[in-house]
Write an enzyme that holds these catalytic residues in place. Structure first.
Site, PDB file in Angstrom:
ATOM      1  CD  GLU A  45       0.800 -11.464   7.357  1.00 35.00           C
ATOM      2  OE1 GLU A  45       0.816 -10.398   7.988  1.00 35.00           O
ATOM      3  OE2 GLU A  45      -0.294 -12.187   7.184  1.00 35.00           O
ATOM      4  CE  LYS A 181      -6.900 -12.575   7.327  1.00 42.52           C
ATOM      5  NZ  LYS A 181      -6.746 -11.534   6.376  1.00 42.52           N
TER       6      LYS A 181
END
Ligand code: PSU
Ligand code: MN
Length: 518
Positions: A45, A181
């Site tokens: 990405e 995360k």
């Protein structure tokens, strides 16, 4: 405010994308060829580049990640929007241009932003969600990132749930990330993934779902996968079932870059408070938190972020290579065209099946009685061990070795990564080498037995046959179990082509006195 003309342009693009393919998708030639020839490709990405890291660390990271994917035998496909075009595969120059965000002025692009960014000819970093869309359209089944988005803390009032989760729920793709995360609510994220039908497994030693900056979150997931071939087998089955939903393989950050969960939590909470004070919302929140945490940790978190992405890229490439090998039905993987064999370290040595027998006593009498023991079987052989270590370090070598045409040989072959299998021979006139190691109850090695005649099949002739590739090696590593003639032939070649040589002996560990013995 958007003018009517622009609105129409957006809608037109939206409707025609992708069915009529009016919005062209540029696929780099190298990637197009690789896909056609069913070679391993890894999608990457670009929001990491445009919004996840500062310049120039972002550019260096992106270029190194591509390099790692190549080293493992796959083709990298960094996906981004460049001047309104979806690009599958960027040139190094494009990565640099995009990463210099002061001039490229990129949009952070999720599914909802695609049409606007394209019709306005903008530059953009694709998030996990938009990258999944482009990668699946291009037919790339494996995608590596740092950490996917998830359910934010306090989502019950903010409703902030990353579009990544919904996209994963409806796309046939396997994403490799270091979990989600830790700035997020991991427990809620896992629940959400379950609802969306996303397969979730850890790729590591335990079922504890990794938390981006730390190796563990304290939340267990149902599956733990340890090898690329295992992951590839699940992906293959998932694809054959045509489930149209995604898979997440969560790889813990390498230990040496991991934060203690409590320490990083302190920084995260501080950053969250600051975000609240600054009234940061929506798509700005994740980039804001990442950069605040980098400041609070004096850049340490950025180093960790880079390390985990590189590690994920390596794992993703290994899985992509294993998937290709599996789909080929090529159990031996002796297809040289798939990998570039030149310029790699060359390891020559044995592949053994090791049986460790651990006795429950130190009184060992060899008089025909049965001693109680616990047996474990592992793949060994000095040469094979070195080959495995180099693969794990990101330098897959060429490995010249011989196994028998028996079950043990098949087992050993299956654990040698496909990119290192090209020079491994199967010989039906010998048993696969086997080594029995007897330890006493204090962990001392007391007896070794080996059936290693097969190593003599690595003859000077076999070595000479491969001179054209051996001569391109930066280093030759020899297993000292090779015959004297074989070692001599290797040394001659090394001198002729001026290549350094490492001769490696077997090592036996004595747990009792904690010493490595030669
Ligand atoms: N992994 C990183 N850094 C990042 C991201 C992933 O190490 O910046 C990006 C990915 O593109 C992911 C996005 O899709 O963060 C999630 O953003 P949000 O929480 O706004 O959905
Ligand atoms: Mn969000």
């Amino acid at each position: 405010m958007i003018r009517l003309g622009k609105t129409l342009a957006i809608l037109k693009n939206h409707k025609s994308f992708p069915a009529k393919r009016k919005v062209s998708m540029y696929i780099k030639e190298e990637i197009r060829d690789a896909l056609k020839q069913k070679k391993a490709v890894v999608a990457l990405e670009s929001t990491i580049i445009t919004h996840g890291m500062p310049f120039p660390e972002n550019v260096n990271c992106a270029l190194q990640v591509e390099q790692i994917v190549r080293q493992q035998g796959a083709v990298p496909a960094t996906i981004a929007i460049v001047k309104g075009r979806i690009k599958i595969g960027l040139s190094p120059e494009e990565i640099v241009t995009l990463g210099d965000t002061k001039s490229s002025d990129p949009v952070k692009i999720s599914r909802r932003d695609l049409s606007y960014a394209i019709s306005n000819k903008r530059n953009g970093g694709t998030t996990v969600s938009a990258t999944i869309i482009a990668a699946t359209k291009a037919g790339i089944p494996i995608f590596a990132t740092g950490g996917i988005g998830g359910v934010h803390r306090g989502a019950e009032s903010t409703f902030d749930i990353s579009a990544d989760l919904i996209e994963l729920g409806r796309s046939k793709i396997a994403v490799i990330s270091s979990g989600v995360k830790s700035i997020l609510d991991i427990s809620k994220t896992l629940e959400y993934l379950e609802t969306q039908g996303v397969f979730v497994a850890t790729f590591g030693k335990t079922n504890d779902f990794p938390a981006f900056y730390s190796t563990k979150s304290g939340f267990n997931v149902p599956y733990c996968i340890q090898r690329a071939e295992e992951a590839a087998a699940v992906i293959k089955c998932h694809n054959e079932l045509d489930l149209q939903s995604g898979m997440l393989f969560a790889v813990p950050i390498p230990e040496e870059y991991a934060f203690d969960p409590e320490i990083i939590e302190g920084f995260i909470e501080k950053a969250l408070k600051e975000a609240n004070c600054d009234d940061v919302r929506g798509k700005n929140i994740t980039p804001y938190l990442l950069s605040q945490i980098a400041k609070l940790t004096g850049g340490k978190s950025l180093e960790s972020n880079v390390a985990l992405i590189k590690n994920n890229a390596r794992v993703a490439a290994d899985i992509a290579v294993a998937l290709v090998a599996l789909e080929d039905g090529a159990q031996t993987g002796n297809d040289a065209s798939q990998f570039n064999l030149e310029g790699r370290p060359f390891v020559i040595g044995g592949s053994n099946l090791d049986c460790s027998a651990t006795l429950d006593t130190s009184e060992i009498k060899l008089d025909g009685r049965i001693l109680n023991a616990n047996f474990t079987y592992t793949a060994g052989g000095v040469g094979r061990n070195i080959c495995e270590s180099l693969c794990k370090l990101g330098f897959p070598p060429n490995f010249l070795s011989v196994v028998g045409a028996d079950e043990r040989g098949k087992m050993i072959m299956s654990v040698i990564p496909p990119q290192s299998r090209h020079f491994v021979r199967v010989d039906d006139s010998c048993n696969t080498a086997e080594c029995i190691v007897v330890f006493d109850d204090r962990g001392s090695c007391r007896l070794l037995m080996g059936d290693m005649k097969i190593h003599n099949k690595i003859t000077p002739e076999v070595i000479l046959e491969n001179e054209s590739i051996i001569k391109t090696a930066p280093l030759i590593i020899l297993d000292s179990n090779l015959s004297e003639e074989a070692i001599e032939e290797c040394l001659k070649l090394a001198v002729k082509h001026n290549i350094p040589v490492k001769l490696q002996h077997r090592r036996v560990v004595c747990f009792h006195c904690k010493l490595w013995r030669r």
